[in-house]
Design an enzyme around this catalytic site. Structure first.
Site, PDB file in Angstrom:
ATOM      1  N   SER A 773      47.075  40.909  35.825  1.00 22.01           N
ATOM      2  CA  SER A 773      46.339  39.812  36.431  1.00 22.01           C
ATOM      3  C   SER A 773      46.855  38.473  35.886  1.00 22.01           C
ATOM      4  O   SER A 773      48.005  38.121  36.112  1.00 22.01           O
ATOM      5  CB  SER A 773      44.830  39.994  36.179  1.00 22.01           C
ATOM      6  OG  SER A 773      44.074  39.159  37.010  1.00 22.01           O
ATOM      7  N   ASP A 847      44.137  45.060  46.853  1.00 25.04           N
ATOM      8  CA  ASP A 847      43.589  44.185  45.814  1.00 25.04           C
ATOM      9  C   ASP A 847      42.530  43.266  46.414  1.00 25.04           C
ATOM     10  O   ASP A 847      42.804  42.519  47.346  1.00 25.04           O
ATOM     11  CB  ASP A 847      44.721  43.355  45.190  1.00 25.04           C
ATOM     12  CG  ASP A 847      44.303  42.676  43.894  1.00 25.04           C
ATOM     13  OD1 ASP A 847      43.102  42.399  43.724  1.00 25.04           O
ATOM     14  OD2 ASP A 847      45.178  42.416  43.053  1.00 25.04           O
ATOM     15  N   HIS A 881      42.452  45.923  42.465  1.00 19.60           N
ATOM     16  CA  HIS A 881      42.996  45.080  41.389  1.00 19.60           C
ATOM     17  C   HIS A 881      43.269  45.896  40.133  1.00 19.60           C
ATOM     18  O   HIS A 881      44.277  45.726  39.462  1.00 19.60           O
ATOM     19  CB  HIS A 881      42.023  43.945  41.082  1.00 19.60           C
ATOM     20  CG  HIS A 881      42.569  42.914  40.158  1.00 19.60           C
ATOM     21  ND1 HIS A 881      43.682  42.156  40.461  1.00 19.60           N
ATOM     22  CD2 HIS A 881      42.171  42.505  38.926  1.00 19.60           C
ATOM     23  CE1 HIS A 881      43.933  41.326  39.463  1.00 19.60           C
ATOM     24  NE2 HIS A 881      43.033  41.518  38.521  1.00 19.60           N
TER      25      HIS A 881
END
Length: 977
Positions: A773, A847, A881
């Site tokens: 991330s 995601d 994610h």
């Protein structure tokens, strides 16, 4: 219900289907080497320099011989200096490019496949404990099930719940015996084999358990959820509803015990028919309009409603019928069907606080901002009054601490039978508006007298953050402000208007050293939690227990203080061992008895762990503080039981103190084995002060929790792991931290790399960097702006082009148009032409995290490929994610291991050979440079001059080197450390 979860950091490592073959790899373009980690800054003395240079050239020879016997099958020879084996995975390069799922080497796979420890849950009376059993990673088939993406949520339409829910596989009940030990396990039984269990909840008297189950059906889908109740004494479970056609709707809330024998359940309305069908031809175009010129700035939310069909589908799945059901089978529907989002009974079980959302919906914000109605009902379903009906909130400003207008955080007072409290903003919800007070807290009885207005409980100049209730004489009110990191705690007397509120603590939230701890809570007979007041014999003082993390320059040393709320004096009554173990206070275990709590009768649940011993739980009793162990979980990965862990400290060039946790493989000896390949895994953070940024967080004695995507898995592959090196991005005063993001990022990374090299545990030229991330964003930026530090990078689920998140990202709340240069300079996408080191990019195809659209990785990869960079893109089907499926995780680990073996472990051989070939010339050039420096300065002159040889740039004063790279007709010199 009290649940215990040992939360470990999960350093996400993920990846899957390669989209295109990687370009052929000849040699690394950018490297640098610090022989032996030795550095001299003013080496003008001939006698001092020659031994260092001799050692350096000798080390170069050892380096080459140590890397020239990489065994392809992982046997014999070892890796660098005999400490690293190449991959034992037999997959070929064709497999790597063929789009098939792969498995990582056995030493990694076995750790990931180890069975997880159960979650724990104590009964309200603290006399029983549940072991909630879990499975390891789910198969990809579960993620592949159809799901509806609606209003910021993902819904499993077959089950009528949120999709991708984890679950328990079994429930074991243990009696907590008087001596602190556990009785034999009693297994909850009676439900179908293979049932997936969720929402396990104790009845208030602890005699029953409620939970939902679903089972797999023949088409590999799961059934709808049914509610079951188990008798704790016998372990026998039965369906709560006699009718098999009543199902749970768990899209928002699920069920709640109203008393010892009745449960309020969100059910699928019995009148509901088939889901709406999507029209083959739309009735018209999709139109959004802002002809009223409203200022609406929102972040890049995912999975939003797109059209009228989505609105109808959202209503179909989210609408519930509330049903009151007794254990004797009596069923009563209460209220009309609606999109209920929460149902909260009052402590005296007479009222229900019911929240719901309704149309008009929005296509630009998730359901949490839809129009919201909060009503008060009696527990048998009679409407009492409406508290508020908040309009659609599309226009909440993006500045941190901005909130919704109107009543918010509406709750029951935990210390009263049926009294409500809430906050209302005075700044229209806009954090940029200067006003005093900023928030007002109100309180009111559930059914006020006619004409009775809400009472002002307290006024705040910062943003309201919650209340811990005790009684009419004591409550703690919290407020904070992100921009200044200020956090304040007030002491108020809710029942005494003549007692003025006073500030108890006023500090920076970043200053972990000053954290006084949080008050411990006790359970009331009604099932709420209030601040535990503690009494001492022959002492009339008002004491509370403050449970703190105990951050110190040596690491966290958790504590429990007996705190006098009137004088602020404190006595430390418990503290973790700081030599070997890391201990924490988890919960108060003597709170089930009514009446006063005396210090000498205190009973606590504590946890204990060390670097090599996994977490176990203990009951600790006063006055002798005797501890009795109640769990004996096996070590989750015994093959790494003797790993080495050390918290290291070092300094950035601007004076900021930094820390990191250094992990080394079991049995590693730097004096015998030499430096290792190293993986650096981190995540930047923003700070307002250098002092706070330099504070130590974490403990050197904490157990090394290794999740299925953790970077620590590569300890099994004989890597050194530098975990979580602090990378503070500091903006003091009015300065915005991100305006110097790249500069501070590179400086922090340079300091971290220099620290591990000087310790002799990491080999220059064999240091990889990775992150998930915002850590992936960091990784790409480091490869663009600090290529001299790393041999390759691993970037997972990141965002690389900040112009695609124009209304803020992470902790940046300025817009692209307010801080254009910052957005552009921070974007590695803009610097794609500078990235020459190998980079592995991984992203979940689904995601749903705001800002990290899968498109970010697609476009970044294309930009890299357009400049001839060595790169690889892996898109994971069905993954979000964070990655969940076993096939996906195993493949990501395989991709990561392949990348590290190919571009980190093996890379040093070619570079070392080139350096070895020219080491004699290097020695001559250094001596010539030294002689010139001595002649010019008479023994104390300037530093020796840098020089270039065979494509390398040498810096003799510090024994550092970098490779010179040629691009077109230009030659540019890369920075050294």
């Amino acid at each position: 219900m009290m649940r215990l979860y040992k939360v470990y950091h999960r350093l996400s490592i993920l990846s899957l289907l390669p989209l295109s073959p990687s370009p052929p790899f000849s040699s690394l373009k950018l490297c640098r080497f610090t022989p032996g980690g030795l550095r001299t800054h003013h080496s003008t003395n001939s006698a001092r320099l020659r031994p260092i240079m001799t050692a350096a050239t000798s080390r170069l020879g050892n380096l080459v011989s140590g890397t020239s016997f990489l065994a392809e099958d992982g046997g014999g020879g070892g890796g660098f200096n005999g400490s690293v084996n190449s991959s034992t995975n037999t997959a070929t390069e064709d497999d790597a490019l063929g789009g098939k799922y792969q498995l990582p080497p056995a030493e990694i796979k076995d750790i990931v496949d180890a069975p997880p420890v159960p979650a724990l849950s104590f009964s309200p009376q603290r006399d029983k404990i549940l072991f909630l059993k879990r499975r390891s990673l789910p198969p990809l088939t579960e993620l592949a099930k159809p799901e509806e993406k609606l209003a910021g949520m993902r819904i499993d339409g077959k089950c009528n719940t949120r999709s991708r829910m984890s679950f328990y596989t079994g429930i074991g009940i243990h009696q907590l015996l008087p001596d602190g030990t556990l009785g034999p396990e009693k297994v909850v039984h009676g439900f179908p084999d293979g049932a997936k269990i969720n929402f396990v909840t104790w009845s208030p008297d602890g005699r029953h358990l409620s939970f939902s189950i679903r089972v797999d059906e023949e088409d590999n889908s799961s059934s709808k959820l049914s509610v079951w109740v188990a008798d704790v004494e016998t372990g026998k479970a039965n369906p709560l509803f006699k009718s098999p056609d009543v199902y749970l709707n768990a899209v928002f809330d699920n069920f709640v015990w109203l008393d010892n024998s009745s449960v309020l359940v969100c059910t699928i309305p019995s009148s509901r028919e088939d889901p709406p069908k999507k029209p083959l031809v739309p009735s018209g175009p999709k139109i959004q309009s802002n002809e009223t010129r409203n200022v609406v700035q929102v972040r890049t939310f995912q999975d939003l409603l797109k059209d009228e069909y989505d609105e109808d589908l959202f209503d179909y799945y989210a609408t519930s019928q509330l049903v009151l059901v007794s254990l004797d089978g009596t069923v009563k529907e209460i209220g009309p069907p609606a999109v209920y989002t929460s149902m909260d009974p009052s402590p005296d079980q007479k009222y229900l606080l019911i929240s719901s959302i309704h149309r008009p919906y929005s296509f630009i914000v998730p359901c949490g901002r839809f129009p919201k109605k909060v009503e008060l009902w009696t527990t048998d379903g009679k409407f009492v009054r409406e508290l508020c009906d908040l309009p659609l909130a599309e226009d909440i400003p993006i500045a941190f601490n901005s909130v919704r207008k109107g009543m918010r955080s509406i709750n029951w007072r935990a210390d009263k039978p049926s009294t409500l409290y809430w906050a209302e903003t005075q700044d229209e919800g806009d954090a940029k508006v200067e006003v005093s007070p900023r928030d007002i807290i109100y309180t009111q009885p559930a059914e006020p007298l006619e004409g009775e207005q809400p009472e002002i409980l307290h006024k705040l100049d910062l943003r309201y953050g919650g209340i811990s209730w005790c009684d009419d004489s004591l409550a703690l009110v919290y407020e904070s402000w992100y921009k200044t990191r200020r956090i304040r705690t007030w002491v108020i007397s809710p029942g005494s208007k003549d007692v003025s509120p006073r500030v108890l603590f006023d500090r920076s939230s970043e200053d972990v050293y000053s954290d006084p701890g949080s008050p411990m809570m006790r359970r009331t007979p009604s099932g709420t939690y209030v601040i535990a007041k503690i009494k001492k014999e022959n002492d009339e003082g008002t004491y509370v227990l403050l449970n703190g993390s105990g951050a110190t320059p040596e690491g966290n040393i958790p504590f429990l203080d007996l705190f006098d709320i009137n004088t602020s004096s404190k006595e430390r009554i418990w503290q973790s061992d700081k030599e070997k173990y890391f201990e924490t206070v988890v919960a108060l275990m003597s709170d089930y008895e009514e009446g006063d709590l005396y210090l000498d009768q205190l009973k606590l649940l504590t946890s204990k762990e060390s670097k090599t011993e996994n977490t176990q739980y203990y009951i600790q009793s006063w006055p002798d503080q005797k501890a009795c162990q109640i769990t004996n979980f096996p070590h989750p990965y015994p093959q790494l039981a003797s790993l080495q862990k050390e918290m290291i400290r070092y300094q950035r060039k601007d004076g900021v103190q930094l820390t990191a946790t250094l992990y080394l493989p079991p049995g590693y000896d730097p004096s015998k084995d030499g430096p290792l390949p190293c993986l650096v895994w981190s995540y930047p953070g923003e700070f307002k002060s250098k002092d706070a940024a330099g504070q130590v967080r974490g403990s050197p004695n904490e157990f090394a929790g290794i999740g299925p995507t953790s970077a620590l898995l590569w300890l099994a592959r004989r890597f050194a792991i530098l975990s979580g090196p602090t990378i503070p991005i500091i903006g003091e005063g009015d300065e915005e931290a991100n305006d110097r993001y790249v500069e501070q990022l590179v400086a922090s990374a340079e300091a971290a790399i220099e620290a591990v090299i000087q310790r002799g545990v990491a080999c220059p030229g064999k240091i990889a960097v990775g992150g998930h991330s915002y850590g992936a964003f960091m990784t790409a930026n480091l490869l663009a702006h600090a290529p001299h530090l790393f041999c390759c990078g691993i970037a997972r689920s990141g965002a690389y082009n900040r112009t695609l998140t124009p209304f803020g990202f992470q902790n940046e709340d300025r817009t692209l148009w307010e801080a254009t240069s910052t957005y552009v300079e921070m974007s590695p996408f803009i610097s794609a032409n500078k990235i020459k080191k190998p980079i592995l990019i991984v992203h979940g195809e689904e995601d749903n995290n705001p800002g990290t659209l899968t498109m970010q990785s697609d476009r970044f990869f294309n930009a890299l490929k357009g400049h001839g960079a060595l790169c690889r893109l892996v898109i994971l089907p069905f993954e979000s994610h964070g990655y969940a499926a076993r096939e996906s995780i195993m493949h990501v680990l395989w991709e990561t291991d392949r990348w590290l073996q190919k571009y980190c472990v093996s890379s040093i051989s070619d570079v070392s050979a080139e350096l070895d070939a020219c080491k004699d010339d290097v020695s001559k050039r250094v001596r010539d440079s030294e002689n010139k420096a001595v002649a010019a300065g008479g023994g104390g002159g300037p530093e020796m001059a840098d020089f270039e040889l065979e494509g390398f740039h040498f810096k003799p004063g510090s024994l550092l080197w970098t490779r010179k790279e040629k691009t077109g007709h230009e030659a540019r010199r890369l920075k050294s450390l």
